[in-house]
Design a protein around this motif. Structure first.
Motif, PDB file in Angstrom:
ATOM      1  N   HIS A  57     -13.011   1.946 -12.639  1.00 38.66           N
ATOM      2  CA  HIS A  57     -14.157   1.263 -13.244  1.00 38.66           C
ATOM      3  C   HIS A  57     -14.646   2.049 -14.449  1.00 38.66           C
ATOM      4  O   HIS A  57     -14.675   3.276 -14.435  1.00 38.66           O
ATOM      5  CB  HIS A  57     -15.299   1.124 -12.223  1.00 38.66           C
ATOM      6  CG  HIS A  57     -16.535   0.537 -12.812  1.00 38.66           C
ATOM      7  ND1 HIS A  57     -16.672  -0.811 -13.040  1.00 38.66           N
ATOM      8  CD2 HIS A  57     -17.676   1.119 -13.237  1.00 38.66           C
ATOM      9  CE1 HIS A  57     -17.860  -1.031 -13.582  1.00 38.66           C
ATOM     10  NE2 HIS A  57     -18.484   0.120 -13.705  1.00 38.66           N
ATOM     11  N   LEU A 101     -22.681   5.275  -9.953  1.00 40.65           N
ATOM     12  CA  LEU A 101     -21.257   4.999  -9.740  1.00 40.65           C
ATOM     13  C   LEU A 101     -20.765   5.628  -8.436  1.00 40.65           C
ATOM     14  O   LEU A 101     -19.902   5.060  -7.758  1.00 40.65           O
ATOM     15  CB  LEU A 101     -20.428   5.498 -10.926  1.00 40.65           C
ATOM     16  CG  LEU A 101     -20.606   4.725 -12.231  1.00 40.65           C
ATOM     17  CD1 LEU A 101     -19.832   5.401 -13.359  1.00 40.65           C
ATOM     18  CD2 LEU A 101     -20.184   3.271 -12.077  1.00 40.65           C
ATOM     19  N   THR A 104     -21.825   3.296  -5.633  1.00 42.08           N
ATOM     20  CA  THR A 104     -20.972   2.108  -5.641  1.00 42.08           C
ATOM     21  C   THR A 104     -19.579   2.457  -5.127  1.00 42.08           C
ATOM     22  O   THR A 104     -18.994   1.704  -4.336  1.00 42.08           O
ATOM     23  CB  THR A 104     -20.894   1.499  -7.054  1.00 42.08           C
ATOM     24  OG1 THR A 104     -22.225   1.214  -7.506  1.00 42.08           O
ATOM     25  CG2 THR A 104     -20.072   0.219  -7.058  1.00 42.08           C
ATOM     26  N   ALA A 105     -19.049   3.595  -5.557  1.00 45.46           N
ATOM     27  CA  ALA A 105     -17.724   4.022  -5.091  1.00 45.46           C
ATOM     28  C   ALA A 105     -17.704   4.180  -3.579  1.00 45.46           C
ATOM     29  O   ALA A 105     -16.738   3.780  -2.912  1.00 45.46           O
ATOM     30  CB  ALA A 105     -17.314   5.319  -5.775  1.00 45.46           C
ATOM     31  N   VAL A 108     -17.586   0.655  -2.117  1.00 45.95           N
ATOM     32  CA  VAL A 108     -16.285   0.026  -2.340  1.00 45.95           C
ATOM     33  C   VAL A 108     -15.221   0.674  -1.451  1.00 45.95           C
ATOM     34  O   VAL A 108     -14.392  -0.022  -0.858  1.00 45.95           O
ATOM     35  CB  VAL A 108     -15.894   0.082  -3.835  1.00 45.95           C
ATOM     36  CG1 VAL A 108     -14.459  -0.376  -4.054  1.00 45.95           C
ATOM     37  CG2 VAL A 108     -16.853  -0.791  -4.659  1.00 45.95           C
ATOM     38  N   TRP A 175     -14.538  -3.783  -6.897  1.00 44.67           N
ATOM     39  CA  TRP A 175     -15.712  -3.236  -7.609  1.00 44.67           C
ATOM     40  C   TRP A 175     -16.616  -4.381  -8.034  1.00 44.67           C
ATOM     41  O   TRP A 175     -16.166  -5.367  -8.629  1.00 44.67           O
ATOM     42  CB  TRP A 175     -15.260  -2.446  -8.831  1.00 44.67           C
ATOM     43  CG  TRP A 175     -16.300  -1.466  -9.267  1.00 44.67           C
ATOM     44  CD1 TRP A 175     -17.362  -1.703 -10.084  1.00 44.67           C
ATOM     45  CD2 TRP A 175     -16.401  -0.104  -8.856  1.00 44.67           C
ATOM     46  NE1 TRP A 175     -18.114  -0.563 -10.223  1.00 44.67           N
ATOM     47  CE2 TRP A 175     -17.548   0.432  -9.467  1.00 44.67           C
ATOM     48  CE3 TRP A 175     -15.642   0.719  -8.014  1.00 44.67           C
ATOM     49  CZ2 TRP A 175     -17.950   1.755  -9.301  1.00 44.67           C
ATOM     50  CZ3 TRP A 175     -16.041   2.029  -7.849  1.00 44.67           C
ATOM     51  CH2 TRP A 175     -17.174   2.528  -8.477  1.00 44.67           C
TER      52      TRP A 175
END
Length: 178
Positions: A57, A101, A104-105, A108, A175
Motif C-alpha cells: 500500500h 498504516l 490498518t496492516a 488486514v 487493503w
C-alpha cells in the motif's frame, strides 16, 4: 558434576534466561556498510512497480512493503518515503501516518493471515540491529500460536508456507480503499 553445577561456579549471578547461541547472525551485526540515500532500497522501491518491489500500500507520506527476508509469512514494514534514519527525525505527520498504516496492516493481516498476535518493532541505528539504519522502518510480524519450531535452530531454515508475491497480492487486495 553436571554442566549446570559447573556453571554455578562461574562468575555472575544465574538468572532464568536460557541462552541460544546464534553465531550465524553475526553477518547482520558485523556488516557495517549502510547504504547512502542514492543506493537505499527503501528510497528506490516507490519508483518501481508495486508487484516487483512488494509494496502492499502507498500512503501520502509513508508506504507498506513486504519484508524480503521475512521472520514469518506476512512480515510487513511501514516506512516513510523520506530518507530519515530515526523516529525522532520523522515529522509528526509522518509518524501519524506510520501509526495509522500500522493499525490498518494489523487489521488486514488478521483478515488475510488469521494470525493470533503481532510483533511490532523498530531497530534504531545500526548498533541496535537496523539492517538499513539510514531509512526508518517499522516491522509488523504476524505470529501464530506455536509458530516457532526447530527448523530455524537445527536446520537454519525458516518454513514460510506462502510465497511473498502471493501474500503481497492478497494483502493489497484486502487493503481498504481510502
Amino acid at each position: 558434576m553436571t554442566e549446570v553445577e559447573d556453571g554455578a561456579r562461574l562468575p555472575g549471578v544465574p538468572d532464568e534466561f536460557q541462552r541460544l547461541w546464534t553465531p550465524h547472525r553475526m553477518v547482520y551485526v558485523a556488516d557495517t556498510h549502510q547504504p547512502e540515500q542514492h543506493e537505499c532500497p527503501f528510497c528506490y522501491a516507490p519508483s518501481q512497480d508495486d508487484e516487483k518491489t512488494l509494496i502492499v500500500h502507498r500512503g501520502r507520506l509513508a508506504f507498506v512493503v513486504m519484508n524480503l527476508y521475512p521472520y514469518n509469512t506476512g512480515h510487513l514494514m511501514v516506512l516513510p518515503y523520506r530518507h530519515v534514519g530515526l523516529y525522532n527525525e520523522a515529522t509528526l505527520e509522518e509518524i501519524t501516518e506510520i501509526a495509522t498504516l500500522t493499525q490498518t496492516a494489523m487489521n488486514v493481516l488478521g483478515e488475510v493471515a488469521h494470525n493470533d498476535g503481532v510483533n511490532i518493532g523498530m531497530n534504531q541505528g545500526a548498533i541496535a540491529g537496523a539492517g538499513i539504519a539510514g531509512h526508518l522502518h517499522q516491522h509488523i510480524v504476524p505470529r501464530w500460536a506455536q509458530d516457532s519450531n526447530f527448523f530455524p535452530i537445527i536446520a537454519k531454515t525458516k518454513a514460510l508456507p506462502r510465497l511473498l508475491g502471493e501474500m503481497r497480492a492478497d494483502l493489497a487486495a484486502a487493503w481498504p480503499s481510502p
